[in-house]
Design an enzyme around this catalytic site. Structure first.
Site, PDB file in Angstrom:
ATOM      1  N   GLU A  54      64.414 -11.375  37.929  1.00  0.00           N
ATOM      2  CA  GLU A  54      65.503 -10.784  38.735  1.00  0.00           C
ATOM      3  C   GLU A  54      66.515 -11.862  39.140  1.00  0.00           C
ATOM      4  O   GLU A  54      67.716 -11.616  39.147  1.00  0.00           O
ATOM      5  CB  GLU A  54      64.921 -10.092  39.974  1.00  0.00           C
ATOM      6  CG  GLU A  54      64.139  -8.831  39.618  1.00  0.00           C
ATOM      7  CD  GLU A  54      63.479  -8.195  40.825  1.00  0.00           C
ATOM      8  OE1 GLU A  54      62.601  -8.860  41.425  1.00  0.00           O
ATOM      9  OE2 GLU A  54      63.836  -7.069  41.177  1.00  0.00           O
ATOM     10  N   GLU A 104      55.762  -6.093  38.470  1.00  0.00           N
ATOM     11  CA  GLU A 104      55.432  -5.727  39.855  1.00  0.00           C
ATOM     12  C   GLU A 104      54.523  -4.509  39.949  1.00  0.00           C
ATOM     13  O   GLU A 104      53.754  -4.359  40.886  1.00  0.00           O
ATOM     14  CB  GLU A 104      56.715  -5.450  40.654  1.00  0.00           C
ATOM     15  CG  GLU A 104      57.501  -6.695  41.023  1.00  0.00           C
ATOM     16  CD  GLU A 104      58.471  -7.166  39.959  1.00  0.00           C
ATOM     17  OE1 GLU A 104      58.327  -6.758  38.777  1.00  0.00           O
ATOM     18  OE2 GLU A 104      59.367  -7.952  40.289  1.00  0.00           O
ATOM     19  N   ALA A 163      58.044 -13.560  42.918  1.00  0.00           N
ATOM     20  CA  ALA A 163      57.970 -13.771  44.359  1.00  0.00           C
ATOM     21  C   ALA A 163      56.645 -14.452  44.660  1.00  0.00           C
ATOM     22  O   ALA A 163      55.712 -14.385  43.863  1.00  0.00           O
ATOM     23  CB  ALA A 163      58.036 -12.426  45.070  1.00  0.00           C
ATOM     24  N   GLY A 212      60.415 -11.365  40.466  1.00  0.00           N
ATOM     25  CA  GLY A 212      61.574 -11.948  41.140  1.00  0.00           C
ATOM     26  C   GLY A 212      62.194 -13.087  40.346  1.00  0.00           C
ATOM     27  O   GLY A 212      63.374 -13.400  40.516  1.00  0.00           O
TER      28      GLY A 212
HETATM   29  N1  CAA Z   1      52.650 -15.910  43.870  1.00  0.00           N
HETATM   30  C1  CAA Z   1      51.702 -16.727  44.382  1.00  0.00           C
HETATM   31  N2  CAA Z   1      50.778 -17.357  43.619  1.00  0.00           N
HETATM   32  C2  CAA Z   1      50.822 -17.141  42.304  1.00  0.00           C
HETATM   33  C3  CAA Z   1      51.773 -16.301  41.702  1.00  0.00           C
HETATM   34  C4  CAA Z   1      52.734 -15.686  42.547  1.00  0.00           C
HETATM   35  N3  CAA Z   1      53.690 -14.891  42.052  1.00  0.00           N
HETATM   36  N4  CAA Z   1      51.559 -16.281  40.360  1.00  0.00           N
HETATM   37  C5  CAA Z   1      50.504 -17.084  40.151  1.00  0.00           C
HETATM   38  N5  CAA Z   1      50.061 -17.602  41.300  1.00  0.00           N
HETATM   39  C6  CAA Z   1      48.959 -18.556  41.489  1.00  0.00           C
HETATM   40  C7  CAA Z   1      47.617 -17.978  41.064  1.00  0.00           C
HETATM   41  O1  CAA Z   1      47.012 -17.279  42.122  1.00  0.00           O
HETATM   42  C8  CAA Z   1      46.857 -19.215  40.677  1.00  0.00           C
HETATM   43  O2  CAA Z   1      46.428 -19.830  41.867  1.00  0.00           O
HETATM   44  P1  CAA Z   1      45.046 -20.628  41.914  1.00  0.00           P
HETATM   45  O3  CAA Z   1      45.173 -21.726  40.906  1.00  0.00           O
HETATM   46  O4  CAA Z   1      44.945 -21.072  43.322  1.00  0.00           O
HETATM   47  O5  CAA Z   1      43.976 -19.617  41.553  1.00  0.00           O
HETATM   48  C9  CAA Z   1      47.941 -20.113  40.062  1.00  0.00           C
HETATM   49  O6  CAA Z   1      49.197 -19.625  40.574  1.00  0.00           O
HETATM   50  C10 CAA Z   1      47.999 -20.080  38.548  1.00  0.00           C
HETATM   51  O7  CAA Z   1      48.038 -18.717  38.129  1.00  0.00           O
HETATM   52  P2  CAA Z   1      47.141 -18.176  36.913  1.00  0.00           P
HETATM   53  O8  CAA Z   1      45.755 -18.688  37.046  1.00  0.00           O
HETATM   54  O9  CAA Z   1      47.334 -16.721  36.858  1.00  0.00           O
HETATM   55  O10 CAA Z   1      47.834 -18.913  35.685  1.00  0.00           O
HETATM   56  P3  CAA Z   1      48.145 -18.379  34.235  1.00  0.00           P
HETATM   57  O11 CAA Z   1      48.812 -19.485  33.532  1.00  0.00           O
HETATM   58  O12 CAA Z   1      46.946 -17.736  33.659  1.00  0.00           O
HETATM   59  O13 CAA Z   1      49.221 -17.187  34.417  1.00  0.00           O
HETATM   60  C11 CAA Z   1      51.202 -16.110  35.255  1.00  0.00           C
HETATM   61  C12 CAA Z   1      50.494 -17.453  34.926  1.00  0.00           C
HETATM   62  C13 CAA Z   1      51.463 -15.328  33.971  1.00  0.00           C
HETATM   63  C14 CAA Z   1      52.497 -16.453  35.937  1.00  0.00           C
HETATM   64  C15 CAA Z   1      50.293 -15.274  36.184  1.00  0.00           C
HETATM   65  O14 CAA Z   1      49.889 -16.066  37.268  1.00  0.00           O
HETATM   66  C16 CAA Z   1      50.958 -14.060  36.755  1.00  0.00           C
HETATM   67  O15 CAA Z   1      51.007 -13.037  36.114  1.00  0.00           O
HETATM   68  N6  CAA Z   1      51.466 -14.164  37.992  1.00  0.00           N
HETATM   69  C17 CAA Z   1      52.044 -13.051  38.697  1.00  0.00           C
HETATM   70  C18 CAA Z   1      53.409 -12.733  38.211  1.00  0.00           C
HETATM   71  C19 CAA Z   1      53.988 -11.603  39.000  1.00  0.00           C
HETATM   72  O16 CAA Z   1      53.365 -10.597  39.226  1.00  0.00           O
HETATM   73  N7  CAA Z   1      55.215 -11.780  39.449  1.00  0.00           N
HETATM   74  C20 CAA Z   1      55.859 -10.771  40.224  1.00  0.00           C
HETATM   75  C21 CAA Z   1      55.626 -11.052  41.666  1.00  0.00           C
HETATM   76  S1  CAA Z   1      56.172  -9.714  42.679  1.00  0.00           S
HETATM   77  C22 CAA Z   1      57.808  -9.899  42.774  1.00  0.00           C
HETATM   78  O17 CAA Z   1      58.390 -10.758  42.200  1.00  0.00           O
HETATM   79  C23 CAA Z   1      58.419  -8.849  43.667  1.00  0.00           C
HETATM   80  C24 CAA Z   1      59.884  -8.822  43.677  1.00  0.00           C
HETATM   81  O18 CAA Z   1      60.459  -7.966  43.097  1.00  0.00           O
HETATM   82  C25 CAA Z   1      60.618  -9.763  44.489  1.00  0.00           C
END
Ligand code: CAA
Length: 702
Positions: free
Chosen positions: A105, A125, A63, A102
């Site tokens: 999912e 999450e 998400a 998400g």
């Molecule tokens: N939403 C918004 N922004 C996000 C994001 C997300 N889910 N995931 C990453 N970003 C952004 C980061 O903030 C970063 O932004 P900046 O460049 O402005 O700082 C950019 O994307 C790149 O991210 P990373 O620096 O972390 O890049 P990475 O290559 O080291 O890692 C990743 C990539 C493994 C995807 C890591 O970003 C990560 O773990 N992201 C979160 C994943 C997550 O938690 N997903 C679940 C979301 S909650 C959900 O989905 C709820 C649901 O059930 C519906």
């Protein structure tokens, strides 16, 4: 039609490509685009199956976290996934990169999932204080069984594709390493399914395997310690219970939604989401743009093979960077290398690394007794005894041998980095790299910018920090830098409260119940009370001038040889095999006698007063650090405290907590109250705090 999801086709296979860099987060436009695309292709007689794939480096990584807490817009994710699942055409999700949250999912709504071997999937999450709220808690147990699904969601770990395939989460692995090869493989897979007239498999139609009837109760017991204070892991258990026990899939989804909304509106999740972005933001330096030239680090040198030096060296070996360790004497060098080897061997025994990797890492470490051994290193980190005289000698020698452009770093935890830099002819290459002990384990790295440190040095060290697995935060030169400077405030008040009537166990309990792994006295017993004692002996008079002396009780404890865990006694007794601290009447007597000697009438303390006196002065010091520019932003301070000192992440860090839970005015007024009660200038609110309160603003606005 927005371009967040691109439509194309190859033969009779429709292709939906998600186009929302950098990580294809499920923003409203993406959700709308997938739903509309599936509906259109589902109704298009020319299309027989659909491939859903991410453009760029990854499938959907979850998400869009920035949307949480904002008014909803665009299609609801559960509706998007239902549209995929109920599409009359076969939908194949093609996975590369990190399909997380998400994203996974969404893929679980597809009828089939194919993936590159390098893909890592997961439902992380929990790290945001949330649960998978788009059917993940209901679909994953239907594919992989309740036990595996619980572990995956409570740990939030990234699962390698081959493992995911063995658990039925992924149907097939595709040859190749690129997104283009994945697309080719996914189209071929979709064509094969069409040719075979394969069924549209809906995960929701499957049954959950419940491995044992008491699974949920045993899981609760297993996680009790590590999930203390967190909300999400417990809600995840309830959701999986619903998946196993509810009468229908829809009923399970309803329960998941209720618990998701509860978490989404909790301060714990708000704190954890703050932390997610804070960690990423803290790695950026305001006046050092991302494109700043960086030095190449191909080798490192460490001066000192003690506990700290050895731990630092391990970080480099772990990252595959050759590292040379310098010691003055052979015996100390041998001891240092032996400790490193033992650490690796213990990790291997516990299953944390392969046995053959122990040798590979040891082979990257070269011992030396001569400064000449450091002459080719791209970075040298000094981890020797903490006095300016020793540092002076080391940096003068280092300056003489290190190659031009090499980074010269000090691991000092408190000495003046500017003075250290002045012992060299290249202060622009000198920087502090303050590792926390044990240096091979602790994630935090306070990088200390001296007044002459160049932008190139900063940029190189910040990215090197990440390469060796650390979470870097840039700080300025001041006594104790950011972390220890704030810690000292808590220590001062904890010491005074003992004199005034509280006991170690009472103060420690308040700090532990707040969420820290242990309180200040248990921590001191663990680190060794003698360390501070020896320092105090050296500078008793100086400290007396700054604040009222804090060491009366601590000194009395040390004079009895009670140095902490290592001597079996400190503020507590340690006579149980698991080193549980046991309150000791002997200590109580020392404390009471000290109060008497100081002429203090002991009184009762409430937990609230202890909490205020431990934490509010820290926040006040944080404000001073901010106004002096010693930290770039309030969130940098939060990242330091969460990673270096065990501030519970579900409370966001001291500055976020002050901004969003307690409120700056409450803290400001409490500081004034204690100032007026005690007459101690210690309690004077920082100028920045006063200004923010007057303007109705938060630390986050600075
Ligand atoms: N939403 C918004 N922004 C996000 C994001 C997300 N889910 N995931 C990453 N970003 C952004 C980061 O903030 C970063 O932004 P900046 O460049 O402005 O700082 C950019 O994307 C790149 O991210 P990373 O620096 O972390 O890049 P990475 O290559 O080291 O890692 C990743 C990539 C493994 C995807 C890591 O970003 C990560 O773990 N992201 C979160 C994943 C997550 O938690 N997903 C679940 C979301 S909650 C959900 O989905 C709820 C649901 O059930 C519906």
């Amino acid at each position: 039609m927005s371009d967040a999801v691109l439509r194309s086709s190859q033969g009779r296979i429709g292709i939906l490509t998600i186009n929302n860099p950098p990580v294809n987060a499920l923003a409203a436009a993406v959700r709308d685009g997938i739903k509309a695309g599936i509906e259109a292709m589902g109704a298009d007689p020319a299309i027989e199956a659909i491939v859903l794939i991410g453009g760029g480096r990854t499938f959907i990584a979850g998400a869009d976290i920035r949307e949480f807490g904002k008014p909803p817009s665009g299609a609801n994710l559960n509706d998007v996934i239902a549209t995929i699942e109920n599409c009359p055409k076969i939908v194949v999700a093609a996975l590369h990169g990190t399909p997380l949250g998400g994203g996974l999912e969404t893929a679980l709504g597809a009828h089939y999932r194919v993936s590159l071997k390098s893909t890592r999937v997961g439902l992380p999450e929990v790290h945001l204080g949330l649960l998978p709220g788009a059917g993940g808690t209901q679909r994953l147990p239907r594919l992989a069984g309740a036990k595996y699904a619980l572990d995956a969601m409570i740990s939030g770990r990234h699962i390698p594709a081959p493992e995911a395939q063995s658990k039925g989460i992924i149907d097939a692995l595709v040859d190749g390493a690129s997104q283009e090869e994945l697309l080719k493989g996914a189209i071929a897979h979709a064509e094969m399914l069409v040719a075979q007239k394969a069924p549209r498999v809906r995960v929701q139609d499957r049954k959950v395997t419940l491995e044992s009837p008491d699974l949920f109760e045993t899981t609760k017991k297993d996680i009790a310690r590590r999930a203390r204070g967190f909300k999400a892991p417990w809600s995840i258990i309830e959701c999986v219970r619903a998946a196993a026990e509810a009468k229908s899939f829809d009923e399970g989804i309803k329960r998941e939604r209720e618990l998701f909304v509860e978490l989404l509106t909790s301060s714990e999740s708000a704190a954890q989401r703050h932390y997610f972005f804070a960690e990423r933001e803290a790695a950026k330096v305001k006046d050092v743009p991302a494109e700043t030239k960086q030095g190449e680090i191909k080798s490192a040198g460490i001066i000192g093979a003690g506990t700290m030096g050895g731990g630092i060296a391990m970080n480099f070996a772990n990252a595959g960077i050759p590292v040379t360790i310098l010691e003055a004497e052979q015996a100390a060098l041998d001891r240092g290398l032996k400790t490193i080897r033992t650490n690796y061997e213990n990790t291997a025994k516990r299953g944390g690394m392969k046995a053959e990797d122990v040798e590979k890492r040891m082979a990257l470490i070269t011992p030396t007794l001569s400064y000449d051994g450091l002459k080719d290193c791209d970075v040298v980190i000094e981890a020797v005894f903490e006095t300016m005289e020793v540092k002076e000698a080391v940096f003068k020698k280092l300056d003489a041998v290190a190659k031009p452009g090499a980074i010269l770093a000090t691991n000092t935890s408190g000495l003046d980095v500017n003075q250290i830099a002045s012992y060299t002819k290249r202060p622009q290459d000198v920087i502090g790299m303050h590792f926390f002990s044990p240096a091979n384990v602790m994630k935090l790295l306070e990088n200390v910018r001296g007044k002459a440190t160049s932008k190139e040095t900063i940029a190189t060290v910040m990215s090197l920090s990440k390469r060796i697995g650390k979470i870097p935060v840039l700080v300025g030169v001041c006594e104790g830098f950011v972390g220890n400077r704030m810690l000292r405030m808590r220590g001062i008040q904890a010491a005074y409260m003992l004199e005034e009537g509280a006991l170690p166990q009472q103060i420690d309990k308040v700090v532990f119940d707040y969420g820290f792994p242990m309180g200040p006295f248990a921590m001191s017993d663990l680190a060794g009370n003698d360390v501070g004692w020896r320092i105090r002996q050296g500078k008793k008079e100086k400290e007396k001038r700054n604040v009222r002396y804090t060491g009366y009780i601590a000194d009395a404890i040390c004079e009895l040889g009670r140095f902490g865990q290592k001597t079996g006694a400190g503020y507590y007794k340690y006579n149980l095999p698991d080193r549980t601290p046991v309150p000791d009447p002997e200590v109580e007597k020392i404390i009471e006698e000290t109060s008497k000697k100081l002429g203090i009438t002991r009184r009762a303390f409430t937990d609230q007063e202890i909490l205020e006196r431990c934490f509010y002065p820290m926040v006040n010091e944080g404000a001073k650090i901010l106004e002096e520019g010693m930290a770039q932003r309030a969130l940098d301070i939060d990242v330091i405290w969460v990673n270096g000192y065990g501030w519970p992440v579900y409370r966001g860090g001291p500055m976020w907590w002050a901004d969003n839970v307690v409120g700056l005015k409450t803290i400001h007024d409490a500081l004034l109250k204690y100032r007026d009660l005690t007459g101690d200038p210690f309690w004077e609110p920082a100028a920045l705090l006063k200004r923010l309160v007057a303007e109705g603003k938060k630390f986050a606005s600075v």
